[in-house]
Design a protein around this motif. Structure first.
Motif, PDB file in Angstrom:
ATOM      1  N   PRO A  95       0.854  -1.189   0.000  1.00  0.00           N
ATOM      2  CA  PRO A  95       0.000   0.000   0.000  1.00  0.00           C
ATOM      3  C   PRO A  95       0.893   1.242   0.000  1.00  0.00           C
ATOM      4  CG  PRO A  95      -0.586  -1.530   1.766  1.00  0.00           C
ATOM      5  CD  PRO A  95       0.728  -1.974   1.224  1.00  0.00           C
ATOM      6  N   PRO A  96       0.511   2.304  -0.675  1.00  0.00           N
ATOM      7  CA  PRO A  96       1.332   3.522  -0.647  1.00  0.00           C
ATOM      8  C   PRO A  96       1.538   4.016   0.782  1.00  0.00           C
ATOM      9  CG  PRO A  96      -0.349   3.674  -2.347  1.00  0.00           C
ATOM     10  CD  PRO A  96      -0.673   2.456  -1.542  1.00  0.00           C
ATOM     11  N   CYS A  97       2.735   4.519   1.043  1.00  0.00           N
ATOM     12  CA  CYS A  97       3.069   5.016   2.375  1.00  0.00           C
ATOM     13  C   CYS A  97       3.882   6.289   2.247  1.00  0.00           C
ATOM     14  CB  CYS A  97       3.875   3.966   3.137  1.00  0.00           C
ATOM     15  SG  CYS A  97       4.390   4.493   4.794  1.00  0.00           S
ATOM     16  N   PRO A  98       3.551   7.340   2.980  1.00  0.00           N
ATOM     17  CA  PRO A  98       4.403   8.537   2.983  1.00  0.00           C
ATOM     18  C   PRO A  98       5.808   8.199   3.461  1.00  0.00           C
ATOM     19  CG  PRO A  98       2.286   8.991   4.039  1.00  0.00           C
ATOM     20  CD  PRO A  98       2.372   7.500   3.860  1.00  0.00           C
ATOM     21  N   VAL A  99       6.787   8.867   2.904  1.00  0.00           N
ATOM     22  CA  VAL A  99       8.154   8.816   3.410  1.00  0.00           C
ATOM     23  C   VAL A  99       8.424  10.158   4.074  1.00  0.00           C
ATOM     24  CG1 VAL A  99      10.596   8.647   2.809  1.00  0.00           C
ATOM     25  CG2 VAL A  99       8.926   7.149   1.681  1.00  0.00           C
ATOM     26  N   ASP A 100       8.560  10.143   5.371  1.00  0.00           N
ATOM     27  CA  ASP A 100       8.688  11.381   6.137  1.00  0.00           C
ATOM     28  C   ASP A 100      10.078  11.978   6.066  1.00  0.00           C
ATOM     29  OD1 ASP A 100       5.957  11.395   7.570  1.00  0.00           O
ATOM     30  OD2 ASP A 100       6.729   9.389   7.977  1.00  0.00           O
ATOM     31  N   GLN A 101      11.079  11.145   5.846  1.00  0.00           N
ATOM     32  CA  GLN A 101      12.464  11.625   5.771  1.00  0.00           C
ATOM     33  C   GLN A 101      13.216  10.790   4.764  1.00  0.00           C
ATOM     34  OE1 GLN A 101      14.603  11.704   9.519  1.00  0.00           O
ATOM     35  NE2 GLN A 101      16.587  11.941   8.524  1.00  0.00           N
ATOM     36  N   GLU A 102      13.784  11.449   3.771  1.00  0.00           N
ATOM     37  CA  GLU A 102      14.641  10.765   2.812  1.00  0.00           C
ATOM     38  C   GLU A 102      16.065  10.767   3.362  1.00  0.00           C
ATOM     39  OE1 GLU A 102      14.232  12.218  -1.164  1.00  0.00           O
ATOM     40  OE2 GLU A 102      12.102  11.692  -1.276  1.00  0.00           O
ATOM     41  N   ILE A 103      16.629   9.585   3.488  1.00  0.00           N
ATOM     42  CA  ILE A 103      17.960   9.450   4.063  1.00  0.00           C
ATOM     43  C   ILE A 103      18.972   9.176   2.957  1.00  0.00           C
ATOM     44  CG2 ILE A 103      17.214   8.767   6.351  1.00  0.00           C
ATOM     45  CD1 ILE A 103      17.529   5.857   5.557  1.00  0.00           C
ATOM     46  N   ALA A 104      20.250   9.472   3.240  1.00  0.00           N
ATOM     47  CA  ALA A 104      21.287   9.381   2.219  1.00  0.00           C
ATOM     48  C   ALA A 104      22.602   8.983   2.863  1.00  0.00           C
ATOM     49  CB  ALA A 104      21.435  10.724   1.494  1.00  0.00           C
ATOM     50  N   GLU A 105      23.546   8.609   2.018  1.00  0.00           N
ATOM     51  CA  GLU A 105      24.897   8.259   2.448  1.00  0.00           C
ATOM     52  C   GLU A 105      25.457   9.290   3.433  1.00  0.00           C
ATOM     53  OE1 GLU A 105      28.620   6.496   2.737  1.00  0.00           O
ATOM     54  OE2 GLU A 105      26.968   5.654   1.574  1.00  0.00           O
ATOM     55  N   GLY A 106      25.958   8.779   4.552  1.00  0.00           N
ATOM     56  CA  GLY A 106      26.588   9.652   5.537  1.00  0.00           C
ATOM     57  C   GLY A 106      25.673  10.192   6.602  1.00  0.00           C
ATOM     58  N   ASP A 107      24.361  10.067   6.438  1.00  0.00           N
ATOM     59  CA  ASP A 107      23.447  10.496   7.503  1.00  0.00           C
ATOM     60  C   ASP A 107      23.695   9.652   8.754  1.00  0.00           C
ATOM     61  OD1 ASP A 107      22.327  12.327   5.792  1.00  0.00           O
ATOM     62  OD2 ASP A 107      20.453  11.226   5.487  1.00  0.00           O
ATOM     63  N   VAL A 108      23.473  10.260   9.903  1.00  0.00           N
ATOM     64  CA  VAL A 108      23.582   9.545  11.180  1.00  0.00           C
ATOM     65  C   VAL A 108      22.233   9.653  11.871  1.00  0.00           C
ATOM     66  CG1 VAL A 108      24.754   9.381  13.398  1.00  0.00           C
ATOM     67  CG2 VAL A 108      26.052  10.009  11.350  1.00  0.00           C
ATOM     68  N   LEU A 109      21.615   8.515  12.134  1.00  0.00           N
ATOM     69  CA  LEU A 109      20.295   8.464  12.752  1.00  0.00           C
ATOM     70  C   LEU A 109      20.428   8.315  14.257  1.00  0.00           C
ATOM     71  CD1 LEU A 109      18.573   6.059  10.180  1.00  0.00           C
ATOM     72  CD2 LEU A 109      18.856   8.557  10.064  1.00  0.00           C
ATOM     73  N   ASP A 110      19.425   8.817  14.964  1.00  0.00           N
ATOM     74  CA  ASP A 110      19.520   8.941  16.410  1.00  0.00           C
ATOM     75  C   ASP A 110      19.045   7.667  17.107  1.00  0.00           C
ATOM     76  OD1 ASP A 110      19.926  10.004  18.902  1.00  0.00           O
ATOM     77  OD2 ASP A 110      18.037  11.132  18.933  1.00  0.00           O
ATOM     78  N   PHE A 111      19.774   6.588  16.893  1.00  0.00           N
ATOM     79  CA  PHE A 111      19.547   5.380  17.688  1.00  0.00           C
ATOM     80  C   PHE A 111      20.837   4.556  17.685  1.00  0.00           C
ATOM     81  CE2 PHE A 111      18.548   3.710  13.459  1.00  0.00           C
ATOM     82  CZ  PHE A 111      18.963   2.381  13.491  1.00  0.00           C
ATOM     83  N   GLY A 112      20.941   3.681  18.660  1.00  0.00           N
ATOM     84  CA  GLY A 112      22.104   2.816  18.736  1.00  0.00           C
ATOM     85  C   GLY A 112      23.415   3.548  18.939  1.00  0.00           C
ATOM     86  N   GLY A 113      23.369   4.733  19.518  1.00  0.00           N
ATOM     87  CA  GLY A 113      24.586   5.504  19.716  1.00  0.00           C
ATOM     88  C   GLY A 113      25.094   6.191  18.469  1.00  0.00           C
ATOM     89  N   GLY A 114      24.237   6.295  17.455  1.00  0.00           N
ATOM     90  CA  GLY A 114      24.616   6.925  16.190  1.00  0.00           C
ATOM     91  C   GLY A 114      24.669   5.888  15.081  1.00  0.00           C
ATOM     92  N   ALA A 115      23.590   5.803  14.303  1.00  0.00           N
ATOM     93  CA  ALA A 115      23.467   4.787  13.255  1.00  0.00           C
ATOM     94  C   ALA A 115      23.791   5.411  11.904  1.00  0.00           C
ATOM     95  CB  ALA A 115      22.039   4.221  13.245  1.00  0.00           C
TER      96      ALA A 115
END
Length: 228
Positions: free
Chosen positions: A121-141
């Motif tokens: 089913p179609p789903c919004p993508v709230d944030q497009e992520i890219a090479e080098g991004d650091v996500l706020d979990f696991g101490g920096g993903a």
């Protein structure tokens, strides 16, 4: 849905087809992939059992067994959906996923699976992520762009805990191998070899059991055997 504890704070979820992973930082949960459509209720029930709040949904690529339940989980939990721009339009339902370039031996397997896995089913993508991004979990993903399986495939690497979420670029089905059904096999091999060079103790795949302990060495050995 079967649930396996990989290590404390990391769960492998096994819906009807494919796999997803739940990472916990205390009560804060991150879901990496979602399983096929209809997997949402079992995942929300697990979150309730663990007394965890889903803070983000990271999609490694847009295939049905990875993004199928993204819409229902986003609606149920309010968690934002994160995906690479290369697959985001397909996840949103704006275009189909490009078809894979199949090897002869892959075709019957693909045909048998494709006819039994429902579309996303179609789903919004709230944030497009890219090479080098650091996500706020696991101490920096760290986000790594690893095209080949799909244009927008990503891996997620947690340097602090040396955990890798490889999506479908690598599979562990009977043996460690290049994932199947790639849009560009040469790029997929290059991406496999890149992932093998990371500092990794635990490697998690879309298909097959996680590797626990010295995963990087095992991935390097497998990468050395791949031919174009």
């Amino acid at each position: 849905m079967d649930v396996d504890l990989v290590v404390p704070g990391l769960y492998c979820l096994r819906p009807e087809f494919g796999q997803a992973y739940l990472w916990l930082d205390g009560r804060s949960a991150t879901l990496v992939d979602t399983g096929i459509v209809g997997s949402g209720p079992a995942i929300t029930a697990l979150l309730t059992e663990l007394d965890a709040d889903l803070d983000r949904i990271v999609i490694t690529h847009g295939h049905q067994d990875h993004a199928g339940s993204a819409a229902e989980l986003r609606a149920a939990t309010g968690a934002p959906v994160l995906a690479h721009a290369g697959d985001a339009a397909a996840i949103r339902g704006e275009r189909p996923m490009p078809p894979p370039v199949l090897l002869d031996w892959e075709r019957p397997l693909f045909d048998s699976i494709a006819s039994n896995v429902p579309p996303n089913p179609p789903c919004p993508v709230d944030q497009e992520i890219a090479e080098g991004d650091v996500l706020d979990f696991g101490g920096g993903a760290r986000v790594l762009s690893i095209p080949g399986h799909t244009d927008g495939s990503v891996a997620i690497h947690l340097p602090r805990s040396e955990v890798l979420f490889a999506g479908d670029t690598i599979a562990n089905v009977d043996e460690l191998m290049l994932g199947v059904f790639n849009v560009d096999r040469a790029k997929a091999i290059e991406s496999f070899r890149r992932l093998a060079e990371l500092g990794t103790e635990i490697a998690c795949f879309g298909h097959g059991d996680p590797l626990i302990g010295d995963a990087g060495a095992k991935l390097r050995a497998a990468a050395a055997k791949i031919t174009g």
